[in-house]
Scaffold this active site. Sequence first.
Site, PDB file in Angstrom:
ATOM      1  N   ASN A 107      -3.778  -6.776  -5.804  1.00  0.00           N
ATOM      2  CA  ASN A 107      -3.528  -6.253  -4.682  1.00  0.00           C
ATOM      3  C   ASN A 107      -4.442  -5.532  -3.842  1.00  0.00           C
ATOM      4  O   ASN A 107      -4.525  -4.276  -4.422  1.00  0.00           O
ATOM      5  CB  ASN A 107      -1.948  -5.589  -4.925  1.00  0.00           C
ATOM      6  CG  ASN A 107      -1.293  -5.023  -3.528  1.00  0.00           C
ATOM      7  OD1 ASN A 107      -1.856  -5.304  -2.636  1.00  0.00           O
ATOM      8  ND2 ASN A 107      -0.426  -4.227  -4.025  1.00  0.00           N
ATOM      9  N   TRP A 108      -5.086  -5.819  -2.908  1.00  0.00           N
ATOM     10  CA  TRP A 108      -5.805  -5.138  -2.374  1.00  0.00           C
ATOM     11  C   TRP A 108      -5.580  -3.970  -1.149  1.00  0.00           C
ATOM     12  O   TRP A 108      -6.070  -3.151  -0.699  1.00  0.00           O
ATOM     13  CB  TRP A 108      -6.798  -6.236  -1.412  1.00  0.00           C
ATOM     14  CG  TRP A 108      -7.559  -7.023  -2.270  1.00  0.00           C
ATOM     15  CD1 TRP A 108      -7.731  -6.913  -3.485  1.00  0.00           C
ATOM     16  CD2 TRP A 108      -8.596  -7.855  -1.727  1.00  0.00           C
ATOM     17  NE1 TRP A 108      -8.570  -8.039  -3.974  1.00  0.00           N
ATOM     18  CE2 TRP A 108      -8.964  -8.726  -2.792  1.00  0.00           C
ATOM     19  CE3 TRP A 108      -8.855  -8.410  -0.409  1.00  0.00           C
ATOM     20  CZ2 TRP A 108     -10.100  -9.804  -2.803  1.00  0.00           C
ATOM     21  CZ3 TRP A 108      -9.697  -9.489  -0.339  1.00  0.00           C
ATOM     22  CH2 TRP A 108     -10.411 -10.057  -1.453  1.00  0.00           C
ATOM     23  N   LYS A 109      -4.151  -4.149  -1.033  1.00  0.00           N
ATOM     24  CA  LYS A 109      -3.455  -2.984  -0.352  1.00  0.00           C
ATOM     25  C   LYS A 109      -4.208  -2.841   0.914  1.00  0.00           C
ATOM     26  O   LYS A 109      -4.670  -3.685   1.488  1.00  0.00           O
ATOM     27  CB  LYS A 109      -3.389  -1.768  -1.056  1.00  0.00           C
ATOM     28  CG  LYS A 109      -2.687  -2.100  -2.487  1.00  0.00           C
ATOM     29  CD  LYS A 109      -2.206  -0.704  -3.220  1.00  0.00           C
ATOM     30  CE  LYS A 109      -1.589  -1.119  -4.540  1.00  0.00           C
ATOM     31  NZ  LYS A 109      -1.104   0.237  -5.017  1.00  0.00           N
TER      32      LYS A 109
ATOM     33  N   HIS B  71       7.141  -3.959  -3.190  1.00  0.00           N
ATOM     34  CA  HIS B  71       6.266  -2.931  -3.705  1.00  0.00           C
ATOM     35  C   HIS B  71       6.735  -1.580  -3.579  1.00  0.00           C
ATOM     36  O   HIS B  71       7.309  -1.325  -2.498  1.00  0.00           O
ATOM     37  CB  HIS B  71       4.874  -3.433  -2.941  1.00  0.00           C
ATOM     38  CG  HIS B  71       3.786  -2.683  -3.734  1.00  0.00           C
ATOM     39  ND1 HIS B  71       3.546  -1.237  -3.622  1.00  0.00           N
ATOM     40  CD2 HIS B  71       2.759  -3.004  -4.738  1.00  0.00           C
ATOM     41  CE1 HIS B  71       2.692  -0.836  -4.430  1.00  0.00           C
ATOM     42  NE2 HIS B  71       2.226  -1.910  -5.232  1.00  0.00           N
TER      43      HIS B  71
ATOM     44  N   GLU C 122       5.423   0.841  -2.725  1.00  0.00           N
ATOM     45  CA  GLU C 122       5.018   1.428  -1.458  1.00  0.00           C
ATOM     46  C   GLU C 122       5.799   1.229  -0.314  1.00  0.00           C
ATOM     47  O   GLU C 122       5.834   1.945   0.744  1.00  0.00           O
ATOM     48  CB  GLU C 122       3.195   1.088  -1.232  1.00  0.00           C
ATOM     49  CG  GLU C 122       2.495   2.157  -2.331  1.00  0.00           C
ATOM     50  CD  GLU C 122       1.423   1.242  -2.897  1.00  0.00           C
ATOM     51  OE1 GLU C 122       0.875   0.413  -1.872  1.00  0.00           O
ATOM     52  OE2 GLU C 122       0.721   1.701  -3.959  1.00  0.00           O
TER      53      GLU C 122
ATOM     54  N   GLU D 159       6.097  -2.487 -12.136  1.00  0.00           N
ATOM     55  CA  GLU D 159       5.206  -1.672 -11.643  1.00  0.00           C
ATOM     56  C   GLU D 159       5.627  -0.035 -11.784  1.00  0.00           C
ATOM     57  O   GLU D 159       6.486   0.268 -10.786  1.00  0.00           O
ATOM     58  CB  GLU D 159       4.437  -1.739 -10.353  1.00  0.00           C
ATOM     59  CG  GLU D 159       3.892  -2.952 -10.278  1.00  0.00           C
ATOM     60  CD  GLU D 159       2.778  -3.194  -9.128  1.00  0.00           C
ATOM     61  OE1 GLU D 159       1.848  -3.707  -9.515  1.00  0.00           O
ATOM     62  OE2 GLU D 159       3.216  -2.920  -8.143  1.00  0.00           O
TER      63      GLU D 159
ATOM     64  N   GLY E 251      -1.858   3.957  -9.330  1.00  0.00           N
ATOM     65  CA  GLY E 251      -2.806   4.924  -8.485  1.00  0.00           C
ATOM     66  C   GLY E 251      -2.926   6.162  -9.346  1.00  0.00           C
ATOM     67  O   GLY E 251      -3.583   7.060  -8.468  1.00  0.00           O
TER      68      GLY E 251
ATOM     69  N   SER F 215      -2.244   1.158 -12.705  1.00  0.00           N
ATOM     70  CA  SER F 215      -3.554   1.546 -13.405  1.00  0.00           C
ATOM     71  C   SER F 215      -3.933   0.809 -14.273  1.00  0.00           C
ATOM     72  O   SER F 215      -4.545   1.142 -15.232  1.00  0.00           O
ATOM     73  CB  SER F 215      -3.252   2.977 -13.953  1.00  0.00           C
ATOM     74  OG  SER F 215      -2.873   3.873 -12.875  1.00  0.00           O
TER      75      SER F 215
ATOM     76  N   GLY G  57      -4.134  -3.162  -8.719  1.00  0.00           N
ATOM     77  CA  GLY G  57      -4.645  -2.215  -7.307  1.00  0.00           C
ATOM     78  C   GLY G  57      -5.974  -2.241  -7.470  1.00  0.00           C
ATOM     79  O   GLY G  57      -6.858  -3.009  -7.170  1.00  0.00           O
TER      80      GLY G  57
HETATM   81  P1  13P Z   1      -3.107   0.591  -9.103  1.00  0.00           P
HETATM   82  O1  13P Z   1      -3.687  -0.604 -10.062  1.00  0.00           O
HETATM   83  O2  13P Z   1      -4.138   1.202  -8.225  1.00  0.00           O
HETATM   84  O3  13P Z   1      -2.316   1.544 -10.145  1.00  0.00           O
HETATM   85  O4  13P Z   1      -1.987  -0.096  -8.350  1.00  0.00           O
HETATM   86  C1  13P Z   1      -1.103  -1.011  -8.790  1.00  0.00           C
HETATM   87  C2  13P Z   1      -0.119  -1.683  -7.804  1.00  0.00           C
HETATM   88  O5  13P Z   1       0.324  -1.070  -7.194  1.00  0.00           O
HETATM   89  C3  13P Z   1      -0.504  -3.017  -7.527  1.00  0.00           C
HETATM   90  O6  13P Z   1       0.496  -3.623  -6.767  1.00  0.00           O
END
Ligand code: 13P
Length: 253
Positions: free
Chosen positions: A9-11, A96, A98, A169, A175, A215, A236
């Site tokens: 997931n490149w966000k 998600h 977020e 998640e 993150g 993470s 992520g």
């Molecule tokens: P990280 O791997 O940066 O913790 O993010 C996880 C995530 O939200 C994937 O959708």
Amino acid sequence: MRRKIVAGNWKMNLTFQQARELALRLNTWVKAHKPIAEIIVAPPHLYLEQINKDLRNSTITVASQNVSAMPNGAFTGDVSAEQLLSIGTKISIVGHSERRAYHYEQDKYIGKKITHLYEHGMSPILCVGEKLEDREQGKHFDVVEEQVTIALERQDPENLKKNLIVAYEPVWAIGTGKTATPDQAQEMHAFIRKTIGNQHGLSVANRTTILYGGSVNAGNARDLFEQYDIDGALVGGASLNLDDFTTIISARK
Ligand code: 13P
């Protein structure tokens, strides 16, 4: 029976040029190494069409990070399932944390997104996970049960059987560099599978791919993947680095 998937997931990261370069370099690696895991990347919406074209002859699947809960109409800034499909996108992340945190998305609304995806023959990656305070108060199973149950309650079991990916998640692990231990993650994955089984039957539960996210990195992926109910990862930050992401992919045996 269950798919093994490593998804990135490149966000809201990478310029158009950087995203194309990462996709092309990943594709070169995949062609050379033929990994066991299916690979999915989720670039920002704006890049989906081009990256789909760039990866046309690739085994990598391109997913969107979000989809509208509405079919079409006056919803400024939203993108519908039908529109995504019209540029060749067949999978979308929904729910998600977020989106839940910054856009106040709730379980019923997330369920509508899943329904629209299924109406177009597309697949959801449904993200669920508790906050730190939920875990500290011992409410993590209740929170995740509610997220899974409400988002899936109106879905047709035949669609769920064919196409359901869930990503566990935990919000406190996203993150933060803090990963759930393999035991904590396994415990929750088994619980999610049981919850889906109670709601929709064992044939759906046993086919559901459950990814862990939060993470995941080149150092911890192998131990997570050794757990029985962890089918893969939703990555992520580490998916933005080719070496890290390909190390995670290789760890999924
Ligand atoms: P990280 O791997 O940066 O913790 O993010 C996880 C995530 O939200 C994937 O959708």
